[in-house]
Design an enzyme around this catalytic site. Sequence first.
Site, PDB file in Angstrom:
ATOM      1  N   LYS A 148       0.008   5.974  53.459  1.00 53.71           N
ATOM      2  CA  LYS A 148      -0.074   4.675  54.114  1.00 53.71           C
ATOM      3  C   LYS A 148       0.021   4.761  55.638  1.00 53.71           C
ATOM      4  CE  LYS A 148       1.282   0.068  53.422  1.00 53.71           C
ATOM      5  NZ  LYS A 148       1.227  -0.856  52.351  1.00 53.71           N
ATOM      6  N   ARG A 182       4.414   8.022  52.601  1.00 54.69           N
ATOM      7  CA  ARG A 182       3.798   8.831  53.655  1.00 54.69           C
ATOM      8  C   ARG A 182       3.016  10.026  53.105  1.00 54.69           C
ATOM      9  NH1 ARG A 182       6.067   7.780  58.615  1.00 54.69           N
ATOM     10  NH2 ARG A 182       5.448   9.829  59.351  1.00 54.69           N
ATOM     11  N   TRP A 228       1.737  15.263  52.599  1.00 52.85           N
ATOM     12  CA  TRP A 228       0.344  14.851  52.562  1.00 52.85           C
ATOM     13  C   TRP A 228      -0.420  16.007  53.174  1.00 52.85           C
ATOM     14  CZ3 TRP A 228      -3.544  13.686  56.212  1.00 52.85           C
ATOM     15  CH2 TRP A 228      -4.671  13.060  55.670  1.00 52.85           C
ATOM     16  N   GLU A 275     -10.609   2.589  48.318  1.00 52.19           N
ATOM     17  CA  GLU A 275      -9.256   3.130  48.448  1.00 52.19           C
ATOM     18  C   GLU A 275      -8.507   3.119  47.117  1.00 52.19           C
ATOM     19  OE1 GLU A 275      -7.401   1.318  51.859  1.00 52.19           O
ATOM     20  OE2 GLU A 275      -5.419   1.488  50.992  1.00 52.19           O
ATOM     21  N   GLU A 303     -13.844  -4.520  55.179  1.00 50.05           N
ATOM     22  CA  GLU A 303     -12.487  -4.454  54.658  1.00 50.05           C
ATOM     23  C   GLU A 303     -12.488  -4.512  53.133  1.00 50.05           C
ATOM     24  OE1 GLU A 303      -9.981  -3.474  55.821  1.00 50.05           O
ATOM     25  OE2 GLU A 303      -8.516  -4.063  54.313  1.00 50.05           O
ATOM     26  N   ASN A 327       6.179  17.723  59.883  1.00 45.23           N
ATOM     27  CA  ASN A 327       5.207  16.627  59.802  1.00 45.23           C
ATOM     28  C   ASN A 327       4.295  16.750  61.013  1.00 45.23           C
ATOM     29  OD1 ASN A 327       5.432  13.082  60.553  1.00 45.23           O
ATOM     30  ND2 ASN A 327       3.781  14.190  59.596  1.00 45.23           N
ATOM     31  N   GLY A 328       3.010  16.976  60.776  1.00 45.35           N
ATOM     32  CA  GLY A 328       2.065  17.091  61.883  1.00 45.35           C
ATOM     33  C   GLY A 328       1.056  18.191  61.616  1.00 45.35           C
ATOM     34  N   CYS A 352       3.354  13.490  56.427  1.00 49.18           N
ATOM     35  CA  CYS A 352       4.433  13.738  55.478  1.00 49.18           C
ATOM     36  C   CYS A 352       5.693  12.975  55.836  1.00 49.18           C
ATOM     37  CB  CYS A 352       4.790  15.215  55.487  1.00 49.18           C
ATOM     38  SG  CYS A 352       3.385  16.270  55.401  1.00 49.18           S
ATOM     39  N   LYS A 408     -11.146  -1.392  50.747  1.00 50.95           N
ATOM     40  CA  LYS A 408     -10.076  -1.582  49.753  1.00 50.95           C
ATOM     41  C   LYS A 408     -10.566  -1.154  48.358  1.00 50.95           C
ATOM     42  CE  LYS A 408      -6.363  -2.885  51.748  1.00 50.95           C
ATOM     43  NZ  LYS A 408      -6.673  -1.822  52.729  1.00 50.95           N
ATOM     44  N   HIS A 446     -33.223  -3.251  55.615  1.00 46.33           N
ATOM     45  CA  HIS A 446     -33.555  -2.089  56.449  1.00 46.33           C
ATOM     46  C   HIS A 446     -33.196  -0.778  55.778  1.00 46.33           C
ATOM     47  CE1 HIS A 446     -34.746  -4.680  59.682  1.00 46.33           C
ATOM     48  NE2 HIS A 446     -33.604  -5.342  59.582  1.00 46.33           N
TER      49      HIS A 446
HETATM   50  N1  GLU Z   1       0.254  20.392  58.278  1.00 51.05           N
HETATM   51  C1  GLU Z   1       1.323  20.352  57.313  1.00 51.05           C
HETATM   52  C2  GLU Z   1       0.829  20.648  55.913  1.00 51.05           C
HETATM   53  O1  GLU Z   1      -0.335  20.559  55.611  1.00 51.05           O
HETATM   54  C3  GLU Z   1       2.026  19.010  57.369  1.00 51.05           C
HETATM   55  C4  GLU Z   1       1.086  17.874  57.074  1.00 51.05           C
HETATM   56  C5  GLU Z   1       1.477  16.488  57.591  1.00 51.05           C
HETATM   57  O2  GLU Z   1       2.486  16.268  58.209  1.00 51.05           O
HETATM   58  O3  GLU Z   1       0.695  15.534  57.344  1.00 51.05           O
HETATM   59  O4  GLU Z   1       1.615  20.998  55.088  1.00 51.05           O
END
Ligand code: GLU
Length: 526
Positions: free
Chosen positions: A521, A27, A73, A406, A399, A97-98, A2, A403, A422
């Site tokens: 990204k 992000r 995210w 994606e 690659e 974020n995390g 995020c 892409k 195979h």
């Molecule tokens: N784990 C938190 C959520 O799901 C933050 C996600 C993140 O930083 O990517 O809201």
Amino acid sequence: MCGIIGFTGYLDAAEVLLEGLSALEYRGYDSAGIACCVNHQIVTVRTAGKVARLQEKAAGRIHSSCGIGHTRWATHGGVSEENAHPHSCGRVTLIHNGIIENYHILAEELAKLGRRPISQTDSEIAAMLMDSLYEEDPKEAVCQAVSRLEGSYAFCILFSDRPGIIYCIRRGSPLVLCHTEEGSVAASDMVALLRYSRDYFVLPENQIAVLNADGIEMTAPDGTSVHPQILSVTWDLSSARKNGFKHYMLKEIHEQPDALRRTVAPRLLKISVTNEAGRPDAYLPDLTADGIPDLIFSRMNRVVIAACGTAMHAGLIGRILLERLLRIPVSVEIASEFRYQDPILDEQTLVITVSQSGETADTIAALRLSRERRAVTLSVVNVKGSSIARESDYALACEGSIKLKEITYIHSEAYAAGELKHGTLSLITEGVPVIALGTQLNVLSKLISNIKEVRARGAMVILITKQEAIIEECLYDDRIDLPDWPDLFAPFGAAVILQLLAYNTSACRGLDVDQPRNLAKSVTVE
Ligand code: GLU
């Protein structure tokens, strides 16, 4: 992954946050939200969807000089307004974020105290924990709470009884800060700070930053003050804009020759040699200006390249180049696996980590592990965000395929041509598109046999090869010729063709090229 931002100062906080979130949207764009201090209360506006929707929802609703903002995210809990940040509990409101890996254990403990979350996120549990530990000292509550957390985090935290103050702490996730006469700002990435300052600092891990309108104070866990190391941005914000291109991706595709030139040219040393061809000049690589003396390389007997996604595909090309030129064994490792594989490393191993953003959590962990094990480390990072080089044979196809998946949402598979028989050949039926990559003339005859095999089963073949390659016209539907570069470098040109193919397919399908669904990204979580 995020994007997070906090502002306190002499500007309209909601405006600063919303503008910052637009810059950070690369992000994550599952949901967005802001929370601001208004008359000793916290007012929060959140929405599922992109920042533009939040802008509509928040317009004119909040007048404040201090607040925090988040573009998500999702990792834990679905994409909904309920799971959007900021999360509040009691006097605490935070953005995160995390990933809090032990959130379920903490949630059980908090449930015993009668506290239950509203959302499904790990982040709300952190807010609940901080609130449960908060008596009179916010820093104490933050320190105690993070000592219980496992995983990664960057937090910006508001305490409703401390108006105008933002508390920040991080481990594993990025957070940069700056102070100007307009106020103090914290954000996941410099792109959100550049409007205010070119000078910034990175919050050291596990230190608390306390932001108010007139400055930023940093404290180590033992309570001593810390002086930040100020850094300066040397690049221009224009490089982070579209510069007339319809999409960022198209701009990045076109930037590649220049990016390659800017990366390679300053690291070449011109030397004079006399040879029969009469060419007086030759070039040797020279990384001394990067602080890497030649001696490092002469000691090495093994090279490991660790990276994720596209950067890993670039590593596969790197392996071919390095092994062919150096005659030293090179292995390419997926960083997220490598870090948990107890790898054998020593002082004679060179570990090269590659990360476009320089923030990829798994790659950073691989780098740290390599250092611990006394390997020599070298990182290739492009913080500005344009990808450079990729692929050959097995790697180039990977690659191209990633892409396509994606940005066009069309499933595709990458195979070394000889591998088709195979198993995968059973998927080839009338009209299935096959992109054949004939960049290596020494194995072109083998590729031609493989093309015949898929042609015989009705495949539609698009051939990417070199101008000089002689191939019967009946073997392909379309042929795209590369210039006659040496085989070693032909994959660079072919990569651009595959990127343009993916780009145009996505654009023709009316999809959002720059913000494909479910992706972000910069991958700063495991
Ligand atoms: N784990 C938190 C959520 O799901 C933050 C996600 C993140 O930083 O990517 O809201």
